[in-house]
Design a protein around this motif. Structure first.
Motif, mmCIF file in Angstrom:
data_model
loop_
_atom_site.group_PDB
_atom_site.id
_atom_site.type_symbol
_atom_site.label_atom_id
_atom_site.label_comp_id
_atom_site.label_asym_id
_atom_site.label_seq_id
_atom_site.Cartn_x
_atom_site.Cartn_y
_atom_site.Cartn_z
ATOM 1 N N LEU A 105 0.849 -1.180 0.000
ATOM 2 C CA LEU A 105 0.000 0.000 0.000
ATOM 3 C C LEU A 105 0.890 1.238 0.000
ATOM 4 C CD1 LEU A 105 -2.523 -1.238 2.726
ATOM 5 C CD2 LEU A 105 -2.710 -1.485 0.232
ATOM 6 N N PHE A 106 0.923 1.932 -1.139
ATOM 7 C CA PHE A 106 1.694 3.165 -1.245
ATOM 8 C C PHE A 106 0.832 4.303 -0.691
ATOM 9 C CE2 PHE A 106 5.545 2.711 -4.093
ATOM 10 C CZ PHE A 106 5.642 1.340 -3.926
ATOM 11 N N CYS A 107 1.391 5.076 0.232
ATOM 12 C CA CYS A 107 0.629 6.085 0.973
ATOM 13 C C CYS A 107 1.278 7.456 0.836
ATOM 14 C CB CYS A 107 0.566 5.718 2.457
ATOM 15 S SG CYS A 107 0.014 4.030 2.803
ATOM 16 N N VAL A 108 0.439 8.490 0.788
ATOM 17 C CA VAL A 108 0.936 9.873 0.759
ATOM 18 C C VAL A 108 0.165 10.672 1.810
ATOM 19 C CG1 VAL A 108 1.505 9.741 -1.697
ATOM 20 C CG2 VAL A 108 -0.721 10.659 -0.997
ATOM 21 N N ASN A 109 0.734 11.834 2.156
ATOM 22 C CA ASN A 109 0.020 12.730 3.059
ATOM 23 C C ASN A 109 0.369 14.184 2.770
ATOM 24 O OD1 ASN A 109 2.514 13.216 4.368
ATOM 25 N ND2 ASN A 109 2.124 11.620 5.896
ATOM 26 N N GLY A 110 -0.360 15.061 3.455
ATOM 27 C CA GLY A 110 -0.171 16.484 3.232
ATOM 28 C C GLY A 110 1.156 17.005 3.707
ATOM 29 N N SER A 111 1.890 16.215 4.476
ATOM 30 C CA SER A 111 3.222 16.612 4.945
ATOM 31 C C SER A 111 4.307 16.297 3.931
ATOM 32 C CB SER A 111 3.540 15.912 6.269
ATOM 33 O OG SER A 111 2.606 16.270 7.267
ATOM 34 N N GLY A 112 3.920 15.740 2.786
ATOM 35 C CA GLY A 112 4.892 15.460 1.728
ATOM 36 C C GLY A 112 5.660 14.184 1.941
ATOM 37 N N LYS B 237 -1.217 19.419 -3.001
ATOM 38 C CA LYS B 237 -2.349 19.770 -2.141
ATOM 39 C C LYS B 237 -2.795 21.213 -2.281
ATOM 40 C CE LYS B 237 0.331 21.063 1.980
ATOM 41 N NZ LYS B 237 0.549 20.802 3.421
ATOM 42 N N SER B 238 -2.006 22.055 -2.938
ATOM 43 C CA SER B 238 -2.374 23.464 -3.023
ATOM 44 C C SER B 238 -2.084 23.995 -4.421
ATOM 45 C CB SER B 238 -1.626 24.285 -1.963
ATOM 46 O OG SER B 238 -0.228 24.158 -2.123
ATOM 47 N N SER B 239 -2.644 25.159 -4.693
ATOM 48 C CA SER B 239 -2.517 25.793 -6.008
ATOM 49 C C SER B 239 -1.042 25.978 -6.362
ATOM 50 C CB SER B 239 -3.230 27.147 -5.989
ATOM 51 O OG SER B 239 -3.163 27.755 -7.246
#
Length: 541
Positions: A50-57, A96-98
């Motif tokens: 399971l490859f996982c990502v998050n908002g912390s990079g 996650k952002s513009s």
């Protein structure tokens, strides 16, 4: 190698070809020679990562077999989305952002590149192997993007979502598109107006907020929840039964201490899959639910591995009574145990009476139609206290043409979860076995001949369809359904929330009448927690 280790797991990557093996350690050394470079990642015996990502990079992987987390890479930008192109061994993620960059990660070289700026982001993304496109969803919209240049190719409206926040989307192996939000799991279908219609599978809102979803090789869903230390959750797509597998709430010392904002599956195929077969039944231990028992190999769960179904009865048949369906409501799970030839050797029942508000003492039984009592070897651990049930020596009820199993002669005996097992003399086919819960019924107030069944089901050999009644007889035909289509028994694949005592089911559930009068063809979701379906104050906790 450390002295305390006797084996080492080796994962090898050569030109995007992944292999793995477990090697023995001798004198703190491993003698390893790779023999073939021909293996590709579409062979057999996959292990799901399971490859996982998050908002912390953070990009990291979790081994689905043991929950082991491995950190892979810092990301160019934190993200709430990811999807894998298995064939080309690349992962896509939207910043996650513009300006919401579409980022591409090479699983082989551990490198990132930015493909384009999409101008839109979070929270749902998957890669479709059929057309090679990225499918992205936000709120009640679905988009497709070309992963090569980031161009937006199409967009659709999604109708019928009860909550449009959060969640993810995922394609099943057969191409079916599933989407989850904070209101549960949905199946999406494109209609003739080029709009997606969503069908809610969940009966109730999930008790956690899903941020991500992906299918494993067994076509079970993995989800993660919205938390500073996310849990990994496994789920089926039929009942939306689920179970915490890893993380704090799994209570197995697998606290990851980080958020999982999205996850996706990468399959690694072993060159030499495990072939240990302890019981010599022809089924490798890794696929054998009973690796040390040659007579058992597999388990088939009804309605699901992760959830119980409900059978509920109104016991004043053939009069309506108060029609509250809380006289006897049974939560059940049936587990068919099969051998290596896929023949059933026994069936187990996990049963709990969740509501026993009858003024009568009611028994609970099941008839296994087409199976004779002589085919049953034993019935283990039913509960009897009322002395009106007569049994054969094998535990089946006497004088029955089919095998009848009386789970209890008093529903009050099953208010705690009870395990009851039925073993067969010889293995039988799953076709012979039939589908649980078979022909369930209650015995009213210890009158053995007075059985109440689901609509149009047969009585057992000891039952009688016709009785003199006080009041109005609403079932002159004796088929357990009124002329208006109203039943005295219902079977639901979810945990049914029963009405409070003396509250008619059609007062607690606003669309019960519509469903019943249509013969069960309309408003099939009448009992689910969809807005407007229920009157919560009229339901038991």
């Amino acid at each position: 190698m450390p002295k305390f280790c006797d084996k080492v797991y080796i994962r090898r990557n050569e030109n995007l070809n992944f292999t793995s093996s477990i090697e023995n350690i001798y004198n703190q050394k491993v003698n390893y020679n790779f023999l073939s470079a021909d293996l590709i990642t579409n062979g057999t015996s996959p292990n799901d990562y399971l490859f996982c990502v998050n908002g912390s990079g953070e990009l990291f992987e979790v081994d689905s077999l043991d929950g082991l987390l491995t950190y892979l890479s810092d990301m160019p930008m934190g993200s709430f989305t990811c999807a894998i192109d298995q064939e080309n061994k690349v992962l896509y993620s939207i910043g996650k952002s513009s300006p919401y960059p579409l980022m591409k990660y090479s699983i082989e070289f551990n490198t990132w590149e930015t493909i384009a700026e999409l101008g839109i982001g979070e929270p749902r993304l998957d890669y479709n192997d059929e057309d090679g496109l990225l499918y992205f969803s936000k709120n009640d919209r679905l988009y497709t993007f070309n992963p090569n240049n980031g161009s937006n190719l199409d967009q659709w409206v999604i109708n019928g979502l009860h909550n449009v926040s959060g969640g993810d989307l995922a394609f099943a192996e057969d191409g079916t598109l599933f989407l989850c939000t904070f209101s549960g799991l949905y199946r999406l279908e494109l209609d003739e107006n080029d709009e997606y219609q969503s069908t809610r599978i969940s009966a109730d809102n999930l008790p956690f907020q899903p941020t991500s979803m992906t299918f494993d090789s067994n076509q079970e869903l993995w989800l993660a929840n919205n938390s500073s230390s996310s849990d990994l959750i496994i789920m089926d797509t039929v009942t939306v039964g689920w179970q915490y597998r890893y993380g704090i709430n799994a209570n197995n010392n697998s606290d990851y201490g980080r958020t999982i904002n999205d996850l996706t599956t990468f399959r690694v195929y072993s060159e030499n899959p495990e072939t240990i077969d302890t019981d010599n039944d022809g089924i490798p231990d890794q696929d054998d639910s009973y690796p040390e028992d040659p007579d058992k190999a597999f388990e088939v769960f009804t309605p699901s591995k992760y959830v119980t179904g409900t059978i509920a009865f109104e016991d004043l048949w053939p009069s309506d009574g108060d029609y509250d369906f809380n006289d006897m409501a049974l939560n059940y799970q049936a587990i068919a145990v099969l051998n290596s030839e896929n023949l059933a050797v026994q069936i187990d029942f996990i049963a709990r009476v969740k509501s026993d508000d009858a003024g009568y003492t009611n028994g609970v039984g099941i008839e296994m139609e087409g199976i004779s009592p002589s085919q049953i070897q034993s019935v283990i651990d039913p509960i009897y206290t009322e002395n009106f049930i007569n049994l054969n020596t094998n535990g089946t009820e006497v004088n029955q043409d089919n095998a009848v199993i009386i789970l209890t002669d008093n529903a009050g005996n099953l208010t705690n979860e009870t395990f009851i097992s039925v073993k067969f003399v010889k293995p039988i086919t799953t076709t012979e076995l039939g589908v649980a819960p078979f022909n369930p019924f209650i015995i009213v107030n210890k009158e053995r001949e007075k059985e109440i069944h689901l609509p149009y089901y047969n009585t057992t050999s000891l039952g009688n369809r016709f009785f003199d009644v006080e009041g109005v007889n609403n079932d002159h035909s004796g088929n357990y359904i009124s002329n208006s289509g109203f039943p005295w028994g219902i079977s639901i694949i979810h945990d049914f929330k029963v009405p409070k005592p003396s509250v008619a089911i059609n007062e607690a559930y606003n669309f019960f009448n519509n469903w019943a009068e249509s013969g069960g063809t309309d408003l099939k979701d009448w009992y689910k927690g969809n807005p407007g379906n229920r009157n919560p104050s009229l339901l038991k906790d």
